[in-house]
Structures are given as structure tokens and as C-alpha cells.
Design a protein around this motif. Structure first.
Motif, short mmCIF file in Angstrom:
data_model
loop_
_atom_site.label_atom_id
_atom_site.label_comp_id
_atom_site.label_asym_id
_atom_site.label_seq_id
_atom_site.Cartn_x
_atom_site.Cartn_y
_atom_site.Cartn_z
N ALA A 178 36.77 8.70 -54.35
CA ALA A 178 37.51 8.45 -55.60
C ALA A 178 38.80 7.69 -55.33
CB ALA A 178 37.80 9.77 -56.30
N ALA A 179 39.48 8.05 -54.22
CA ALA A 179 40.72 7.36 -53.88
C ALA A 179 40.45 5.92 -53.47
CB ALA A 179 41.44 8.10 -52.76
N ARG A 180 39.33 5.67 -52.80
CA ARG A 180 38.96 4.30 -52.41
C ARG A 180 38.75 3.44 -53.66
NH1 ARG A 180 39.85 2.92 -47.02
NH2 ARG A 180 38.90 4.45 -45.61
N VAL A 181 38.12 4.03 -54.66
CA VAL A 181 37.90 3.29 -55.91
C VAL A 181 39.22 2.88 -56.53
CG1 VAL A 181 36.99 3.46 -58.26
CG2 VAL A 181 35.68 4.38 -56.33
N ASP A 182 40.24 3.74 -56.39
CA ASP A 182 41.56 3.43 -56.95
C ASP A 182 42.37 2.51 -56.05
OD1 ASP A 182 41.02 4.99 -59.13
OD2 ASP A 182 41.91 6.81 -58.28
N GLY A 183 41.79 2.06 -54.96
CA GLY A 183 42.46 1.10 -54.09
C GLY A 183 43.25 1.71 -52.94
#
Length: 274
Positions: free
Chosen positions: A169-174
Motif C-alpha cells: 500500500a505504501a509503494r502505491v502511494d510512492g
């Protein structure tokens, strides 16, 4: 119901026996420390006139203030560095899992089987060749390396139990890998990190073998290592030796009693996650 009650009774009896086995040696040392200096107490026998001044005499004779400062310098050199390196390595092996991570982890597991006594001779010559023999670095650097197998295994187990969905989820947020480590995994790993720091503090404080082999000056050893010189000077004075041993042991007991809740909570958290 009868079986359940019987199990409770057996459990309590075992706990009492273990408590007595643990406490009785400390009681024996404490009672012996109160006897007249130079005497040879027999068993656990309370003296007619307790000599409380033995603790003050041992404190002055061993120059405890100087030893305390030396131990704290060694602690500051070992614990923060070991915890930082173990946390970074544990995050890499437990969460990132790069190519070859399993082989590296097996090497650390094998390191857990390596006793300090088995490497003390080659370590002595290596420290001598580095030119740091008889300095505090001769204790700090080897301890950091020798603590790594356990510390990395501890932190890897912690990071491996953190749900990967949080990172995804954090990767999706950059978020970058550093952001994942510092802002997500480290806050969730505070119990494991703090308990590891407590363990390393206690083990460093009680380090005896490396201190007496690699450092000749008692003033640059850990307090436990300095006990060897104190024993050589007052080896025939059993009460004074017991008083000095208790003084050296007291800081570790205080640290454990103060932080025992965090340590136990970290162990319980790890068992629930596992």
C-alpha cells in the motif's frame, strides 16, 4: 476439572522451585557479603554483626566510579551500533528478501553455534595485528560482530511477521524503500528493537572473557571483566569479594527490573505473530 487443578498445582510448584533455585544463590552471596572481612562463612548463616561497610570498602577498593564510566563507554560503543546494523540487516533479510538472502541467513544461523571460547585465540592475534589490543576497541568491535548472528536473527523474525500488504500500500502511494523502513517498519518494531537493546546491554555489561583476555588494564574493561582483577587482589577475602560481585551485578538487575515489561511484551508479541 481434577486434571486442570492438578496441572495448576504442578505448574505453581515448578515455578516456586525455579524461583528458589534462582534466588538462593543471590541470597547466599548477600549474606556472605555481610560477614567479617577475611572470614570464611559456612553456608547461609546470618552474621551476628552485619558488616554493611563491606559494600563501601569494595566500592572504594575496586574504584567503581571509574569502572562504571568504562563500562558505559563500551555500552555506548556496542549497543547502538549493533542494534542499528541488526535492524538494517533484519529488514533486508526478513522483508526485502533479495537474491541469496536465504544463504546469508543460514550463515547467521551457523554463527549462533559459534562459542566465544572457540575463537578467542585467533581473535587475540587479529586484534593485536590491528593495533587495538589493550584498548576498549578490543572489546567493542569484537562484541558488535559476535552479537550479529543473534541480533540479525531476532530482527529478521520480527520483520518477517509484518504484513507485506502495508508495504504494498505504501509503494502505491510512492514510498521508497527507506520510507518503508523508517516510517512503517521501524515504528512497528519498537518492542523488538527495545528488547534487543536490553539484551545486548546486559550481555555487554556481563562480558568477562573478552575483557580479561584482550584488555590488560582493568580500568578499561567492563565491570564484570574488572572483577577478575578484584578477585586476584581480594581472592582470599570472601565477604569483600561477594560485596564487589553484588555491586557489579546491581546495574543489570536495575535495568532488567525497569524494562522487564517491554521485554516480556516483545516476547509475547513475537509469539502471537508467529
Amino acid at each position: 476439572m481434577i486434571t486442570s487443578r492438578r496441572e495448576k498445582i504442578i505448574g505453581r510448584v515448578i515455578l516456586v522451585v525455579l524461583m528458589l533455585v534462582t534466588v538462593l544463590p543471590f541470597v547466599s552471596i548477600f549474606v556472605t557479603a555481610l560477614h567479617e572481612p577475611g572470614s570464611y562463612p559456612q553456608g547461609i548463616e546470618w552474621p551476628e554483626t552485619p558488616h554493611w561497610e563491606n559494600f563501601g570498602l569494595a566500592f572504594q577498593s575496586a574504584d567503581m566510579f571509574r569502572l562504571l564510566g568504562s563500562s558505559m563507554l563500551i555500552e555506548l560503543g556496542v549497543v547502538p551500533a549493533a542494534v542499528l546494523l541488526a535492524t538494517l540487516a533484519g529488514f533486508g533479510l526478513g522483508h526485502l528478501r533479495p537474491v541469496g538472502a536465504r544463504a546469508v541467513f543460514i550463515v547467521f544461523i551457523l554463527g549462533l553455534t559459534l562459542p566465544f571460547e572457540g575463537i578467542i585465540t585467533p581473535l587475540y592475534f587479529q586484534i593485536r595485528d590491528l593495533g587495538i589490543l589493550n584498548t576498549r576497541w578490543a572489546i567493542i568491535l569484537p562484541l558488535i560482530g559476535l552479537f550479529m548472528p543473534f541480533a540479525v536473527t531476532w530482527m529478521r523474525a520480527n520483520f518477517a511477521t509484518i504484513p507485506r500488504e502495508l508495504s504494498e500500500a505504501a509503494r502505491v502511494d510512492g514510498a521508497t524503500t527507506w520510507h518503508l523502513f523508517w516510517r512503517i517498519h521501524v515504528p512497528l518494531s519498537v518492542p523488538a528493537i527495545s528488547s534487543l537493546a536490553i539484551l545486548l546491554f546486559l550481555w555487554t555489561w556481563n562480558q568477562f572473557l573478552l575483557a580479561i583476555v584482550l584488555v590488560a588494564d582493568p580500568a578499561q574493561r567492563t565491570m564484570a571483566g574488572a572483577l577478575g582483577a578484584f578477585q586476584g587482589r581480594y581472592g582470599t577475602d570472601i565477604p569483600l569479594l561477594c560485596a564487589g560481585s553484588l555491586l557489579i551485578l546491581t546495574p543489570t538487575l536495575i535495568v532488567f527490573l525497569v524494562f522487564q515489561r517491554k521485554f516480556v511484551s516483545a516476547l509475547l508479541q513475537g509469539s502471537l505473530k508467529g
